[in-house]
Design a protein around this motif. Structure first.
Motif, PDB file in Angstrom:
ATOM      1  N   ASN A 172       2.022  -6.605   3.576  1.00 25.71           N
ATOM      2  CA  ASN A 172       1.274  -6.757   2.421  1.00 25.71           C
ATOM      3  C   ASN A 172       1.895  -5.991   0.930  1.00 25.71           C
ATOM      4  O   ASN A 172       2.419  -4.940   1.375  1.00 25.71           O
ATOM      5  N   ILE A 173       1.807  -6.616  -0.071  1.00 21.74           N
ATOM      6  CA  ILE A 173       1.970  -6.012  -1.353  1.00 21.74           C
ATOM      7  C   ILE A 173       0.991  -5.997  -2.164  1.00 21.74           C
ATOM      8  O   ILE A 173       0.420  -7.078  -2.644  1.00 21.74           O
ATOM      9  N   HIS A 174       0.590  -4.871  -2.635  1.00 19.52           N
ATOM     10  CA  HIS A 174      -0.506  -4.615  -3.611  1.00 19.52           C
ATOM     11  C   HIS A 174      -0.152  -4.332  -5.037  1.00 19.52           C
ATOM     12  O   HIS A 174       0.747  -3.503  -5.145  1.00 19.52           O
ATOM     13  N   GLN A 175      -0.709  -4.658  -5.949  1.00 19.46           N
ATOM     14  CA  GLN A 175      -0.665  -4.501  -7.437  1.00 19.46           C
ATOM     15  C   GLN A 175      -1.931  -4.181  -8.018  1.00 19.46           C
ATOM     16  O   GLN A 175      -2.741  -5.012  -7.919  1.00 19.46           O
ATOM     17  N   ASP A 176      -2.193  -3.059  -8.573  1.00 23.77           N
ATOM     18  CA  ASP A 176      -3.572  -2.571  -9.288  1.00 23.77           C
ATOM     19  C   ASP A 176      -4.822  -2.915  -8.177  1.00 23.77           C
ATOM     20  O   ASP A 176      -5.592  -3.468  -8.661  1.00 23.77           O
ATOM     21  N   GLY A 177      -4.521  -2.643  -6.889  1.00 23.15           N
ATOM     22  CA  GLY A 177      -5.378  -2.827  -6.032  1.00 23.15           C
ATOM     23  C   GLY A 177      -5.780  -4.239  -5.313  1.00 23.15           C
ATOM     24  O   GLY A 177      -6.793  -4.428  -4.758  1.00 23.15           O
ATOM     25  N   ILE A 178      -5.160  -5.254  -6.052  1.00 22.63           N
ATOM     26  CA  ILE A 178      -5.029  -6.451  -5.522  1.00 22.63           C
ATOM     27  C   ILE A 178      -3.900  -6.949  -4.652  1.00 22.63           C
ATOM     28  O   ILE A 178      -2.778  -6.795  -5.089  1.00 22.63           O
ATOM     29  N   LEU A 179      -4.074  -7.678  -3.693  1.00 21.06           N
ATOM     30  CA  LEU A 179      -3.239  -8.125  -2.992  1.00 21.06           C
ATOM     31  C   LEU A 179      -2.219  -9.457  -3.606  1.00 21.06           C
ATOM     32  O   LEU A 179      -2.893 -10.074  -4.264  1.00 21.06           O
ATOM     33  N   ARG A 180      -0.949  -8.904  -3.666  1.00 25.41           N
ATOM     34  CA  ARG A 180      -0.071 -10.135  -4.380  1.00 25.41           C
ATOM     35  C   ARG A 180       0.646 -11.071  -3.426  1.00 25.41           C
ATOM     36  O   ARG A 180       0.449 -12.226  -3.656  1.00 25.41           O
ATOM     37  N   THR A 181       1.317 -10.430  -2.391  1.00 29.62           N
ATOM     38  CA  THR A 181       1.830 -11.253  -1.447  1.00 29.62           C
ATOM     39  C   THR A 181       1.493 -10.661  -0.046  1.00 29.62           C
ATOM     40  O   THR A 181       1.370  -9.480  -0.032  1.00 29.62           O
ATOM     41  N   THR A 182       1.628 -11.756   0.751  1.00 25.43           N
ATOM     42  CA  THR A 182       1.949 -11.089   2.332  1.00 25.43           C
ATOM     43  C   THR A 182       2.980 -12.150   2.834  1.00 25.43           C
ATOM     44  O   THR A 182       3.043 -13.335   2.650  1.00 25.43           O
ATOM     45  N   THR A 183       4.010 -11.260   3.586  1.00 28.00           N
ATOM     46  CA  THR A 183       5.141 -12.066   4.164  1.00 28.00           C
ATOM     47  C   THR A 183       5.264 -11.806   5.867  1.00 28.00           C
ATOM     48  O   THR A 183       4.966 -10.639   6.137  1.00 28.00           O
ATOM     49  N   VAL A 184       5.405 -13.001   6.449  1.00 28.40           N
ATOM     50  CA  VAL A 184       5.289 -13.003   7.736  1.00 28.40           C
ATOM     51  C   VAL A 184       6.642 -13.777   8.046  1.00 28.40           C
ATOM     52  O   VAL A 184       6.989 -14.532   7.682  1.00 28.40           O
ATOM     53  N   PRO A 185       7.647 -12.915   9.065  1.00 28.51           N
ATOM     54  CA  PRO A 185       6.919 -11.709   9.828  1.00 28.51           C
ATOM     55  C   PRO A 185       7.191 -10.466   9.026  1.00 28.51           C
ATOM     56  O   PRO A 185       7.976 -10.464   8.065  1.00 28.51           O
ATOM     57  N   ALA A 186       6.320  -9.528   9.552  1.00 28.89           N
ATOM     58  CA  ALA A 186       6.306  -8.318   8.764  1.00 28.89           C
ATOM     59  C   ALA A 186       7.482  -7.493   9.386  1.00 28.89           C
ATOM     60  O   ALA A 186       8.334  -7.723  10.380  1.00 28.89           O
ATOM     61  N   ARG A 187       8.141  -6.559   8.643  1.00 27.73           N
ATOM     62  CA  ARG A 187       9.157  -5.689   8.926  1.00 27.73           C
ATOM     63  C   ARG A 187       8.935  -4.489   9.906  1.00 27.73           C
ATOM     64  O   ARG A 187       8.713  -3.409   9.266  1.00 27.73           O
ATOM     65  N   ILE A 188       8.365  -4.797  11.215  1.00 29.35           N
ATOM     66  CA  ILE A 188       7.973  -3.741  11.844  1.00 29.35           C
ATOM     67  C   ILE A 188       8.521  -4.054  13.181  1.00 29.35           C
ATOM     68  O   ILE A 188       9.036  -5.058  13.614  1.00 29.35           O
ATOM     69  N   THR A 189       8.771  -2.861  14.118  1.00 27.53           N
ATOM     70  CA  THR A 189       9.102  -2.962  15.355  1.00 27.53           C
ATOM     71  C   THR A 189       8.139  -3.929  16.381  1.00 27.53           C
ATOM     72  O   THR A 189       6.946  -4.124  15.936  1.00 27.53           O
ATOM     73  N   VAL A 190       8.766  -4.131  17.564  1.00 28.15           N
ATOM     74  CA  VAL A 190       7.823  -4.605  18.648  1.00 28.15           C
ATOM     75  C   VAL A 190       6.947  -3.597  19.000  1.00 28.15           C
ATOM     76  O   VAL A 190       5.846  -4.111  19.133  1.00 28.15           O
ATOM     77  N   HIS A 191       7.315  -2.458  19.351  1.00 32.44           N
ATOM     78  CA  HIS A 191       6.194  -1.331  19.362  1.00 32.44           C
ATOM     79  C   HIS A 191       5.115  -1.620  18.490  1.00 32.44           C
ATOM     80  O   HIS A 191       3.957  -1.247  18.863  1.00 32.44           O
ATOM     81  N   GLN A 192       5.490  -1.385  17.218  1.00 36.95           N
ATOM     82  CA  GLN A 192       4.537  -1.200  16.095  1.00 36.95           C
ATOM     83  C   GLN A 192       3.515  -2.693  16.058  1.00 36.95           C
ATOM     84  O   GLN A 192       2.155  -2.346  16.076  1.00 36.95           O
ATOM     85  N   LYS A 193       4.166  -3.761  16.282  1.00 31.23           N
ATOM     86  CA  LYS A 193       3.435  -4.942  16.378  1.00 31.23           C
ATOM     87  C   LYS A 193       2.306  -4.866  17.558  1.00 31.23           C
ATOM     88  O   LYS A 193       1.047  -5.367  17.392  1.00 31.23           O
ATOM     89  N   THR A 194       2.761  -4.589  18.827  1.00 33.61           N
ATOM     90  CA  THR A 194       2.125  -4.517  19.755  1.00 33.61           C
ATOM     91  C   THR A 194       0.878  -3.424  19.688  1.00 33.61           C
ATOM     92  O   THR A 194      -0.365  -3.699  19.960  1.00 33.61           O
ATOM     93  N   GLU A 195       1.137  -2.361  19.114  1.00 35.77           N
ATOM     94  CA  GLU A 195       0.135  -1.226  18.673  1.00 35.77           C
ATOM     95  C   GLU A 195      -0.895  -1.774  17.823  1.00 35.77           C
ATOM     96  O   GLU A 195      -2.191  -1.511  18.158  1.00 35.77           O
TER      97      GLU A 195
END
Length: 358
Positions: free
Chosen positions: A212-235
């Motif tokens: 997620n990217i927020h600006q001024d407290g409001i969600l602007r975009t959500t990108t899938v897949p997220a740039r995270i590791t397999v471990h972070q996704k599982t957690e």
């Protein structure tokens, strides 16, 4: 208590008639189910697509009773529903997700204490009871920090960022007359959210985390897949499942995480379908709205499988530019909410920009 699956043509009551109620109604109709919207406004977006609408205040017990008698189960599209409304309805019908999820999520302090009781990480915080408490808390937590109302805050409303304990802006007083909480700012690499569902039988299904990217407290975009590791996704998915089970939850939940170099920190959870899950409408065969309807209707859940990569972009305020851009792109899906007036900071719709799954 409803245990049998809802039959086709059964009616689901929805508290709130905004865009989430609208998209829940569309999903229910695809499954042969009806929806009945309860909302104080005279022309709610959900009312354009629902089977029935009750226009009444959430304090109108006669209207609430009539509403409860016309539906088979009740759900909600936002968490700031008055407690008395829910208490009254619960005596007349089944509410899903249940009251406990709303009780916890309606108060930031209660929410953080609940998350910590599960062994989950949150930002450091202090309960604020007045100006003196704030000064002391700022010195103990350090700055920058964010002062937030404990209740009724959303899209950046009801919060103020503080950078210096000796230079507190005057508008802080508008928050100090209500129960508030001071949170230490988390220095994170990125923010992600997990949209997951739990069924009546305790089964859990999760969609892929979105970035997620927020600006001024409001969600602007959500990108899938997220740039995270397999471990972070599982957690992240396991943490979400822990919350769902602890609440004996039925329905879809949205959980927001800060990704730091050392761990995942939970920002908050929303006991409902979530803005950051809109990508599922064009990324999955069963989106978050249908998944929620399936869960509360005691139908089997989808496994959350994703078939596309997606960037969800919120349309905020004037829609002209983004609608024009989407019209020339064959891999875009436009979703407008039927709101008449475009206001500054108001979500008018969203676009899902689609690409083949990597």
């Amino acid at each position: 208590m409803i245990h049998k699956p809802l039959e086709p043509n059964a009616t689901i009551g929805i508290l709130g008639g905004g865009q989430l109620g609208r998209m829940l109604s569309v999903a229910a109709s695809r499954l042969g189910l009806k929806t009945h919207i309860f909302d104080p406004s005279t022309d709610p977006p959900a009312g354009h697509v629902a089977h029935s609408v009750t226009t009444a205040k959430f304090s109108d017990t006669e209207a609430l009773k009539a509403f409860a008698n016309q539906v088979h189960i009740v759900t909600y599209e936002f968490e700031n529903i008055p407690t008395k409304t829910l208490d009254f309805l619960e005596a007349h019908c089944t509410i899903r997700p249940g009251r406990e999820a709303l009780r916890v999520s309606q108060d930031r302090l209660t929410e953080k204490l609940f998350l910590q009781s599960l062994g989950l990480n949150t930002a450091n915080f202090v309960d604020i009871t007045g100006p003196t408490t704030l000064q002391t808390a700022l010195r103990s937590l350090g700055t920058p920090a964010i002062l937030k109302t404990r209740q009724f805050g959303y899209d950046g409303k009801g919060q103020i960022r503080l950078s210096d304990p000796d230079d507190i802006p005057p508008d802080v007083n508008s928050l100090l007359d209500r129960p508030s909480i001071l949170e230490q700012v988390v220095h994170f690499e990125r923010e992600i959210s997990v949209i997951a569902a739990r069924g009546f039988d305790g089964s859990i299904a999760s969609f892929d985390p979105g970035e997620n990217i927020h600006q001024d407290g409001i969600l602007r975009t959500t990108t899938v897949p997220a740039r995270i590791t397999v471990h972070q996704k599982t957690e992240a998915v396991l943490h979400t499942a822990k919350i769902l089970n602890a609440l004996n939850y039925v329905g879809v939940i949205g959980v927001e995480f800060f990704v730091t170099p050392n761990n995942l920190i939970i920002n908050e959870f929303a006991p409902r379908v979530h803005n950051s899950g809109h990508w599922t409408q064009n990324g999955c065969a069963v989106d978050q709205f249908e998944q929620h309807i399936r869960a509360i209707a005691n139908w089997p859940l989808s496994d959350g499988h994703r078939h596309n990569d997606v960037v969800m972009e919120n349309i905020i305020g004037d829609t002209t530019d983004v609608v024009s851009r989407s019209a020339t792109d064959t891999l875009s899906a436009l979703h407008l909410y039927g709101k008449v007036e475009a206001k500054l900071g108001r979500k008018m719709g969203h676009i899902n920009w689609i690409s083949p799954k990597n």
